[in-house]
Scaffold this motif. Structure first.
Motif, short mmCIF file in Angstrom:
data_model
loop_
_atom_site.label_atom_id
_atom_site.label_comp_id
_atom_site.label_asym_id
_atom_site.label_seq_id
_atom_site.Cartn_x
_atom_site.Cartn_y
_atom_site.Cartn_z
N PHE A 242 7.93 -0.76 16.75
CA PHE A 242 9.17 -0.88 15.99
C PHE A 242 9.20 0.19 14.91
N THR A 243 10.38 0.43 14.39
CA THR A 243 10.53 1.54 13.44
C THR A 243 11.51 1.20 12.34
N ASP A 244 11.31 1.84 11.22
CA ASP A 244 12.31 1.92 10.15
C ASP A 244 12.71 3.38 10.06
N TYR A 245 13.96 3.71 10.32
CA TYR A 245 14.39 5.10 10.28
C TYR A 245 14.71 5.51 8.85
N GLN A 246 14.36 6.71 8.55
CA GLN A 246 14.57 7.25 7.21
C GLN A 246 15.42 8.51 7.30
N SER A 247 15.98 8.93 6.15
CA SER A 247 16.81 10.12 6.12
C SER A 247 15.94 11.37 6.16
N GLY A 248 16.58 12.52 6.37
CA GLY A 248 15.84 13.77 6.40
C GLY A 248 15.28 14.15 5.04
N ASN A 249 15.88 13.64 3.96
CA ASN A 249 15.36 13.91 2.63
C ASN A 249 14.22 12.96 2.34
N ASP A 250 13.00 13.38 2.61
CA ASP A 250 11.85 12.53 2.40
C ASP A 250 11.60 12.36 0.91
N VAL A 251 10.80 11.37 0.59
CA VAL A 251 10.51 11.04 -0.80
C VAL A 251 9.02 11.13 -1.02
N LEU A 252 8.61 11.88 -2.04
CA LEU A 252 7.23 11.89 -2.51
C LEU A 252 7.17 10.97 -3.72
N ASP A 253 6.44 9.89 -3.58
CA ASP A 253 6.44 8.85 -4.60
C ASP A 253 5.03 8.65 -5.16
N TRP A 254 4.97 8.39 -6.45
CA TRP A 254 3.72 8.10 -7.15
C TRP A 254 2.99 6.93 -6.50
N ASP A 255 3.75 5.95 -6.01
CA ASP A 255 3.16 4.73 -5.46
C ASP A 255 2.66 4.89 -4.03
N GLN A 256 2.81 6.08 -3.44
CA GLN A 256 2.34 6.29 -2.08
C GLN A 256 0.85 6.58 -2.00
N PHE A 257 0.18 6.62 -3.15
CA PHE A 257 -1.25 6.91 -3.18
C PHE A 257 -1.99 5.86 -4.01
N PRO A 258 -1.96 4.61 -3.57
CA PRO A 258 -2.62 3.56 -4.35
C PRO A 258 -4.14 3.75 -4.36
N GLY A 259 -4.74 3.35 -5.46
CA GLY A 259 -6.19 3.44 -5.57
C GLY A 259 -6.70 4.75 -6.12
N LEU A 260 -5.83 5.76 -6.21
CA LEU A 260 -6.25 7.06 -6.75
C LEU A 260 -6.03 7.11 -8.25
N ALA A 261 -6.86 7.87 -8.94
CA ALA A 261 -6.66 8.11 -10.36
C ALA A 261 -5.42 8.97 -10.57
N ASP A 262 -4.95 9.02 -11.79
CA ASP A 262 -3.69 9.73 -12.07
C ASP A 262 -3.76 11.20 -11.66
N GLU A 263 -4.84 11.89 -12.04
CA GLU A 263 -4.93 13.31 -11.71
C GLU A 263 -5.05 13.53 -10.22
N ALA A 264 -5.73 12.62 -9.51
CA ALA A 264 -5.84 12.72 -8.05
C ALA A 264 -4.47 12.53 -7.40
#
Length: 314
Positions: A242-264
């Motif tokens: 199954f899929t969730d379709y997204q737009s061509g304008n992708d999003v880089l989000d702070w929350d996409q990297f859980p568990g990493l320190a701020d600088e990482a």
């Protein structure tokens, strides 16, 4: 002693965006050659007094007059000079940043060469033969964030080299360093085990649970309710994707990297923004308290890098 001198300079010459040099900010001392010449002039005058020699008087006073003229001419080079900071460069951590200073004066005169001195860049010489000139100072970007210009010395020995006029300045100007690009996996919204094992070849696909996308071979760990029973009856072990379709304008989000320190996280965002730019993909950046609207190309990458560099320094 050095600490007291530094505190005195901070009070006398504080941090400013733009500084105009005047009598209160310019210091004048003889150079080595000027000091020797002054000593020679005094010795000649002593000889003239002792032997009552008119020629020695003339020579001694002529040397002192030349030194006095040097003081006036060298002071005039710095008097009225305005030093102002310009926009600094944007570089990656570990690279050489560049800070620009604009030297200008209301009177168009030949002020000769100046030397801008600090241990971080050594001696940078610049000749000012017109109303203004720009001097560029290199600074190493040691860490992410602002790269501020240290207190430096500007001096002139023009025209005879007998006198040095100088001032010790601290200009409010800074460059910025964005984080090193380091690869970390993104955790997309709605992503899961299915996307990691065998993602469909669709640029707008993101594993999810809304719409049926395709069938794929069963992988250990897949949920039983995803089995395609019609194929199972034909001895084919496949599951439904199954899929969730997204737009061509992708999003880089702070929350996409859980568990990493701020600088990482900032390093990961720098990596993926560079990757999307190379792929000619439009994207948006979301940081806590900051959003860079969706766009693509080198201009978007520069905006994103500046946002990453300035994060936490607003």
């Amino acid at each position: 002693m050095h600490r007291r001198l530094g505190l005195w300079l901070e009070r006398r010459l504080p941090l400013q965006r733009s500084v105009t040099l005047n009598q209160a900010r310019i210091f004048i001392v003889p150079t080595l050659q000027g000091g020797i010449l002054l000593l020679v002039a005094l010795l000649i005058l002593l000889l003239a007094i002792n032997f009552d020699s008119a020629l020695n008087y003339a020579l001694g006073f002529w040397l002192i007059a030349m030194l006095w003229a040097s003081v006036h001419l060298t002071y005039r080079n710095l008097s009225g000079l305005c030093i102002s900071g310009q926009v600094g460069s944007l570089v990656e951590v570990g690279q050489m940043a560049e800070i620009s200073l604009l030297l200008s004066a209301p009177r168009n005169q030949n002020r000769g060469p100046f030397e801008v001195i600090h241990k971080q860049w050594g001696v940078v010489s610049v000749a000012m033969n017109g109303p203004s000139v720009t001097v560029r100072l290199p600074l190493l970007a040691r860490a992410r964030g602002p790269i501020t210009a240290p207190r430096f010395r500007i001096e002139s020995r023009f025209p005879f080299g007998l006198i040095v006029a100088w001032s010790n300045l601290k200009i409010d100007v800074q460059a910025w360093a964005y984080p090193l690009a380091v690869q970390y996996d993104r955790q997309l919204a709605g992503g899961g085990h299915e996307a990691e094992q065998n993602p469909p070849n669709d640029p707008f696909y993101r594993a999810g649970s809304e719409d049926f996308h395709s069938l794929r071979p069963y992988v250990a760990g897949d949920a039983i309710h995803r089995l395609h029973w019609a194929s199972f009856s034909r001895d084919q072990l496949v599951v439904k994707a199954f899929t969730d379709y997204q737009s061509g304008n992708d999003v880089l989000d702070w929350d996409q990297f859980p568990g990493l320190a701020d600088e990482a996280r900032l390093s990961a965002l720098a990596y993926h923004s560079q990757l999307m730019t190379e792929q000619h993909q439009a994207y948006e950046l979301r940081l806590p308290g900051t959003v860079v609207c969706a766009d693509q190309g080198p201009e978007q990458l520069a905006r994103v890098r500046r946002a990453l560099a300035q994060f936490g320094y607003d």
